[in-house]
Each structure stands twice: as C-alpha cells, then as structure tokens.
Design an enzyme around this catalytic site. Structure first.
Site, PDB file in Angstrom:
ATOM      1  N   LYS A 106       0.813  -1.219   0.000  1.00 15.89           N
ATOM      2  CA  LYS A 106       0.000   0.000   0.000  1.00 15.89           C
ATOM      3  C   LYS A 106       0.853   1.280   0.000  1.00 15.89           C
ATOM      4  O   LYS A 106       2.065   1.234   0.255  1.00 15.89           O
ATOM      5  CB  LYS A 106      -0.926  -0.029   1.222  1.00 15.89           C
ATOM      6  CG  LYS A 106      -1.972  -1.151   1.165  1.00 15.89           C
ATOM      7  CD  LYS A 106      -2.931  -1.055   2.350  1.00 15.89           C
ATOM      8  CE  LYS A 106      -4.010  -2.110   2.308  1.00 15.89           C
ATOM      9  NZ  LYS A 106      -4.987  -1.958   3.416  1.00 15.89           N
ATOM     10  N   TYR A 158     -12.569  -1.619  -3.457  1.00 13.51           N
ATOM     11  CA  TYR A 158     -13.038  -1.727  -2.078  1.00 13.51           C
ATOM     12  C   TYR A 158     -14.559  -1.566  -1.971  1.00 13.51           C
ATOM     13  O   TYR A 158     -15.068  -1.215  -0.894  1.00 13.51           O
ATOM     14  CB  TYR A 158     -12.333  -0.692  -1.194  1.00 13.51           C
ATOM     15  CG  TYR A 158     -10.956  -1.140  -0.732  1.00 13.51           C
ATOM     16  CD1 TYR A 158     -10.793  -2.256   0.084  1.00 13.51           C
ATOM     17  CD2 TYR A 158      -9.814  -0.436  -1.089  1.00 13.51           C
ATOM     18  CE1 TYR A 158      -9.547  -2.668   0.523  1.00 13.51           C
ATOM     19  CE2 TYR A 158      -8.549  -0.842  -0.644  1.00 13.51           C
ATOM     20  CZ  TYR A 158      -8.427  -1.964   0.159  1.00 13.51           C
ATOM     21  OH  TYR A 158      -7.198  -2.372   0.602  1.00 13.51           O
ATOM     22  N   PHE A 198     -15.208   4.440   7.040  1.00 13.43           N
ATOM     23  CA  PHE A 198     -13.851   4.761   6.601  1.00 13.43           C
ATOM     24  C   PHE A 198     -13.654   4.638   5.089  1.00 13.43           C
ATOM     25  O   PHE A 198     -12.537   4.796   4.599  1.00 13.43           O
ATOM     26  CB  PHE A 198     -12.833   3.865   7.330  1.00 13.43           C
ATOM     27  CG  PHE A 198     -13.071   2.377   7.150  1.00 13.43           C
ATOM     28  CD1 PHE A 198     -12.648   1.706   6.005  1.00 13.43           C
ATOM     29  CD2 PHE A 198     -13.713   1.653   8.141  1.00 13.43           C
ATOM     30  CE1 PHE A 198     -12.863   0.347   5.845  1.00 13.43           C
ATOM     31  CE2 PHE A 198     -13.932   0.279   7.991  1.00 13.43           C
ATOM     32  CZ  PHE A 198     -13.514  -0.368   6.833  1.00 13.43           C
ATOM     33  N   ARG A 201      -2.220 -14.189   4.772  1.00 13.46           N
ATOM     34  CA  ARG A 201      -2.931 -13.508   5.859  1.00 13.46           C
ATOM     35  C   ARG A 201      -2.137 -13.620   7.166  1.00 13.46           C
ATOM     36  O   ARG A 201      -2.098 -12.689   7.960  1.00 13.46           O
ATOM     37  CB  ARG A 201      -4.331 -14.110   6.048  1.00 13.46           C
ATOM     38  CG  ARG A 201      -5.271 -13.967   4.861  1.00 13.46           C
ATOM     39  CD  ARG A 201      -5.773 -12.577   4.630  1.00 13.46           C
ATOM     40  NE  ARG A 201      -6.484 -12.028   5.743  1.00 13.46           N
ATOM     41  CZ  ARG A 201      -7.119 -10.849   5.720  1.00 13.46           C
ATOM     42  NH1 ARG A 201      -7.104 -10.106   4.615  1.00 13.46           N
ATOM     43  NH2 ARG A 201      -7.739 -10.393   6.770  1.00 13.46           N
ATOM     44  N   ASN A 256      -2.015   0.427   6.706  1.00  7.17           N
ATOM     45  CA  ASN A 256      -1.475  -0.807   7.275  1.00  7.17           C
ATOM     46  C   ASN A 256      -0.648  -1.638   6.290  1.00  7.17           C
ATOM     47  O   ASN A 256      -0.540  -2.849   6.408  1.00  7.17           O
ATOM     48  CB  ASN A 256      -2.594  -1.630   7.920  1.00  7.17           C
ATOM     49  CG  ASN A 256      -3.681  -1.995   6.940  1.00  7.17           C
ATOM     50  OD1 ASN A 256      -3.565  -1.693   5.747  1.00  7.17           O
ATOM     51  ND2 ASN A 256      -4.719  -2.664   7.413  1.00  7.17           N
ATOM     52  N   HIS A 289      -2.290  -5.458   1.659  1.00  8.78           N
ATOM     53  CA  HIS A 289      -3.606  -6.090   1.475  1.00  8.78           C
ATOM     54  C   HIS A 289      -3.372  -7.543   1.078  1.00  8.78           C
ATOM     55  O   HIS A 289      -2.421  -7.833   0.345  1.00  8.78           O
ATOM     56  CB  HIS A 289      -4.384  -5.389   0.354  1.00  8.78           C
ATOM     57  CG  HIS A 289      -5.563  -6.193  -0.129  1.00  8.78           C
ATOM     58  ND1 HIS A 289      -6.789  -6.132   0.485  1.00  8.78           N
ATOM     59  CD2 HIS A 289      -5.678  -7.126  -1.123  1.00  8.78           C
ATOM     60  CE1 HIS A 289      -7.620  -6.978  -0.124  1.00  8.78           C
ATOM     61  NE2 HIS A 289      -6.963  -7.590  -1.096  1.00  8.78           N
ATOM     62  N   GLU A 292      -9.920 -10.550  -7.482  1.00 10.28           N
ATOM     63  CA  GLU A 292      -8.937  -9.469  -7.331  1.00 10.28           C
ATOM     64  C   GLU A 292      -7.788  -9.632  -8.319  1.00 10.28           C
ATOM     65  O   GLU A 292      -7.317  -8.647  -8.899  1.00 10.28           O
ATOM     66  CB  GLU A 292      -8.436  -9.437  -5.880  1.00 10.28           C
ATOM     67  CG  GLU A 292      -9.524  -8.960  -4.917  1.00 10.28           C
ATOM     68  CD  GLU A 292      -9.156  -9.045  -3.445  1.00 10.28           C
ATOM     69  OE1 GLU A 292      -9.970  -8.602  -2.619  1.00 10.28           O
ATOM     70  OE2 GLU A 292      -8.056  -9.552  -3.102  1.00 10.28           O
TER      71      GLU A 292
END
Ligand code: GDP
Length: 140
Positions: free
Chosen positions: A11, A51, A59, A87, A114, A117, A128
């Site tokens: 990110k 998203y 958010f 993950r 963070n 992804h 995706e």
C-alpha cells in the site's frame, strides 16, 4: 493443501517509505512466490471499485483517498495454502493487534495505513487477480 494463488498489495504508506523490497523479503521468506508484480497508481474511482464491499463503512472515503494517494505494488503470490499463509504473514488489520514478526506489526502505521492487502478467500483472490492482471501477465 494444494498450491494456491492469492492477490496482494503493497500500500501507499509502504511504497512512500521505500519498503517494497523489505516486504517482498518477508513474503518470500514465508514460502510465497511472487509470480506477477507491477507498480501502478490507482485513481480514486479504481480504488472505490476495488473496495466496493466496504462502501457503507465510515472509513470508505478515507480508504479510497489513501489508496489513490501514492503508487501501490500489486502482486500475485503462489504457494502451498497461499491465501491463509499470506494472511498470517500480514498480521491483523490493526497493527496494535498484530502478532510479533508479522508485516503489519513491523511496518504498519495505523489501522488504515497498514502497509499490505491480502485476499481473504479463494473467490476474492480470483476476482482481485482478474481486476489487476491479464492471463498473459501471470508468468509463474
Ligand atoms: P484486511 O482484510 O485486514 O485488510 O481488513 P478489512 O477487509 O476489514 O479492511 C480493509 C482495509 O480497510 C484495511 O486493510 C484498512 O486499510 C482499512 N480499514 C479497516 N478498518 C478501518 C478503520 O477503522 N479505519 C480506517 N481508516 N481504515 C480501516
């Protein structure tokens, strides 16, 4: 467990801080192979499509603005149980809750910024990957 593919993003908070290589080293050390990768700059609209599942969350606007604030690195990772493995190496969404040794524990700035992804299941992984990569770009 069979070989799987999952989708990953490094990110904007991480690309800004020049952490692409450090994060890739963590992914590879976890046994994940980067079988496709490119650096792109999303528009706010493209981030919104990606998203869309979060469009009713408070958010959402902040997330789309953040994801289109600097380049990102989109990736396809391959390996045994790759979705769960990624993950695990990412860590919890909020770095305050992330386990020691995870990418988010070490690098994330906040619950929003963070650093990475990762797809949360086989269907989202396939969707995706298809959103960002053509079959010709998946060279193995
Ligand atoms: P993930 O699967 O661990 O990435 O988490 P989610 O699917 O729940 O959320 C998607 C992304 O939205 C997260 O990675 C964060 O970047 C962002 N996000 C989630 N919760 C919050 C929040 O409370 N505030 C902000 N600003 N961003 C959030």
């Amino acid at each position: 467990m069979a070989i799987q593919r999952t989708f990953s993003i490094i990110k904007p908070d991480a690309t800004r801080r020049n952490l692409t290589g450090a994060i890739n080293a963590r992914l590879e050390a976890a046994g994940l192979r980067i079988v496709a990768q490119k650096r792109i700059f999303l528009t706010g609209e493209q981030a919104g499509v990606f998203y869309a599942v979060h469009k009713d969350r408070p958010f959402y606007e902040e997330l789309c603005a953040f994801m289109s604030s600097a380049p990102i690195v989109v990736q396809v990772l391959e390996g045994e149980d790759a979705i769960a493995k990624n993950r695990e190496v990412m860590g919890a969404t909020n770095p305050a809750d992330a386990a020691e040794g995870t990418i988010r524990k070490e690098f994330a700035l906040s619950v929003g910024e963070n650093s990475v992804h990762g797809s949360d299941g086989p269907e989202t992984a396939a969707a995706e990957i298809a959103y960002f990569f053509s079959g010709l770009e998946l060279v193995g």
